[in-house]
Motif scaffolding. Structure first.
Motif, mmCIF file in Angstrom:
data_model
loop_
_atom_site.group_PDB
_atom_site.id
_atom_site.type_symbol
_atom_site.label_atom_id
_atom_site.label_comp_id
_atom_site.label_asym_id
_atom_site.label_seq_id
_atom_site.Cartn_x
_atom_site.Cartn_y
_atom_site.Cartn_z
ATOM 1 N N GLY A 1 0.642 -0.932 0.415
ATOM 2 C CA GLY A 1 -0.139 0.185 0.401
ATOM 3 C C GLY A 1 0.645 1.127 -0.257
ATOM 4 N N GLY A 2 2.185 1.381 -0.267
ATOM 5 C CA GLY A 2 3.091 2.211 0.038
ATOM 6 C C GLY A 2 2.915 2.761 -1.292
ATOM 7 N N GLY A 3 3.500 4.290 -1.304
ATOM 8 C CA GLY A 3 3.933 5.229 -2.646
ATOM 9 C C GLY A 3 4.406 6.720 -2.162
ATOM 10 N N LEU A 4 4.034 7.482 -3.781
ATOM 11 C CA LEU A 4 4.410 7.929 -3.357
ATOM 12 C C LEU A 4 3.344 9.663 -3.066
ATOM 13 C CD1 LEU A 4 6.705 10.667 -3.505
ATOM 14 C CD2 LEU A 4 5.961 10.161 -6.748
ATOM 15 N N VAL A 5 3.261 9.463 -2.347
ATOM 16 C CA VAL A 5 2.484 10.835 -2.427
ATOM 17 C C VAL A 5 2.361 12.517 -1.540
ATOM 18 C CG1 VAL A 5 2.060 10.579 0.518
ATOM 19 C CG2 VAL A 5 0.223 11.263 -1.096
ATOM 20 N N GLN A 6 2.180 13.342 -2.811
ATOM 21 C CA GLN A 6 2.244 14.592 -2.312
ATOM 22 C C GLN A 6 1.821 15.045 -0.348
ATOM 23 O OE1 GLN A 6 -0.060 17.326 -5.278
ATOM 24 N NE2 GLN A 6 1.587 16.764 -6.888
ATOM 25 N N LEU B 1 -2.524 7.925 2.581
ATOM 26 C CA LEU B 1 -2.335 6.635 2.340
ATOM 27 C C LEU B 1 -2.892 5.298 3.155
ATOM 28 C CD1 LEU B 1 1.494 6.130 0.727
ATOM 29 C CD2 LEU B 1 -1.001 6.168 -0.796
ATOM 30 N N ARG B 2 -3.096 4.293 2.394
ATOM 31 C CA ARG B 2 -3.316 3.355 3.728
ATOM 32 C C ARG B 2 -3.052 2.167 2.878
ATOM 33 N NH1 ARG B 2 -8.537 -1.062 3.748
ATOM 34 N NH2 ARG B 2 -9.256 -1.166 5.724
ATOM 35 N N LEU C 1 -3.890 -6.252 8.760
ATOM 36 C CA LEU C 1 -3.452 -4.521 9.945
ATOM 37 C C LEU C 1 -3.559 -3.885 8.832
ATOM 38 C CD1 LEU C 1 -2.612 -4.399 13.009
ATOM 39 C CD2 LEU C 1 -0.487 -3.822 11.681
ATOM 40 N N TYR C 2 -3.898 -2.912 9.114
ATOM 41 C CA TYR C 2 -4.296 -1.592 8.294
ATOM 42 C C TYR C 2 -3.740 -0.414 9.155
ATOM 43 C CZ TYR C 2 -7.466 -4.543 5.747
ATOM 44 O OH TYR C 2 -8.095 -5.529 4.986
ATOM 45 N N LEU C 3 -3.323 0.920 8.179
ATOM 46 C CA LEU C 3 -2.606 1.617 8.415
ATOM 47 C C LEU C 3 -2.834 3.176 7.787
ATOM 48 C CD1 LEU C 3 -1.191 3.448 11.383
ATOM 49 C CD2 LEU C 3 1.041 3.154 9.862
ATOM 50 N N GLN C 4 -4.394 3.762 8.080
ATOM 51 C CA GLN C 4 -4.256 4.967 7.276
ATOM 52 C C GLN C 4 -4.333 6.290 7.934
ATOM 53 O OE1 GLN C 4 -7.045 5.115 5.196
ATOM 54 N NE2 GLN C 4 -6.314 7.182 4.583
#
Length: 119
Positions: free
Chosen positions: A8-13, A18-19, A79-82
């Motif tokens: 679920g990772g990535g590049l974000v401004q 991200l979740r 498991l999640y992380l919002q």
């Protein structure tokens, strides 16, 4: 064999969301408190958040309190992380871990998922 696979990772401004997900196998997931930890470039591992085994108690590192939400689905062993209102300082590789392993000083053995916050 215990396996934890983050995604679920990535590049974000900056200001984005991200979740992250963590798929667990090889142990009885529902019995264990779980944590997210992260490692920023050039820095050591940092604890981010903890959730108890049933998912009704959570704690957060001060810098992410109010922006991140940890949760879990024991039926799915996930498991999640919002993560909301992301900031450049959140750039790191994020790992999930059994909390018991974290407090015993065991480094994550999984690959983690890269989160990069940049404009």
């Amino acid at each position: 064999e215990v396996q934890l696979v983050e995604s679920g990772g990535g590049l974000v401004q900056p200001g984005g969301s991200l979740r992250l997900s963590c798929a667990a196998s090889g142990f009885t997931f529902s019995r264990y408190p779980m944590s997210w930890v992260r490692q920023a470039p050039g820095k050591g591992l940092e604890w981010v958040s903890l959730i108890n085994s049933v998912g009704d108690r959570t704690t957060y590192e001060d810098d992410v309190e109010g922006r991140f939400t940890i949760s879990r689905d024991n039926a799915k062993n996930t498991l999640y992380l919002q993560m909301n209102s992301l900031q450049p300082e959140d750039t790191a590789v994020y790992f999930c871990a059994k909390h018991a392993d974290w407090i015993r000083g065991r480094s994550p053995q999984s690959q983690g998922t890269q989160v990069t916050v940049s404009s």
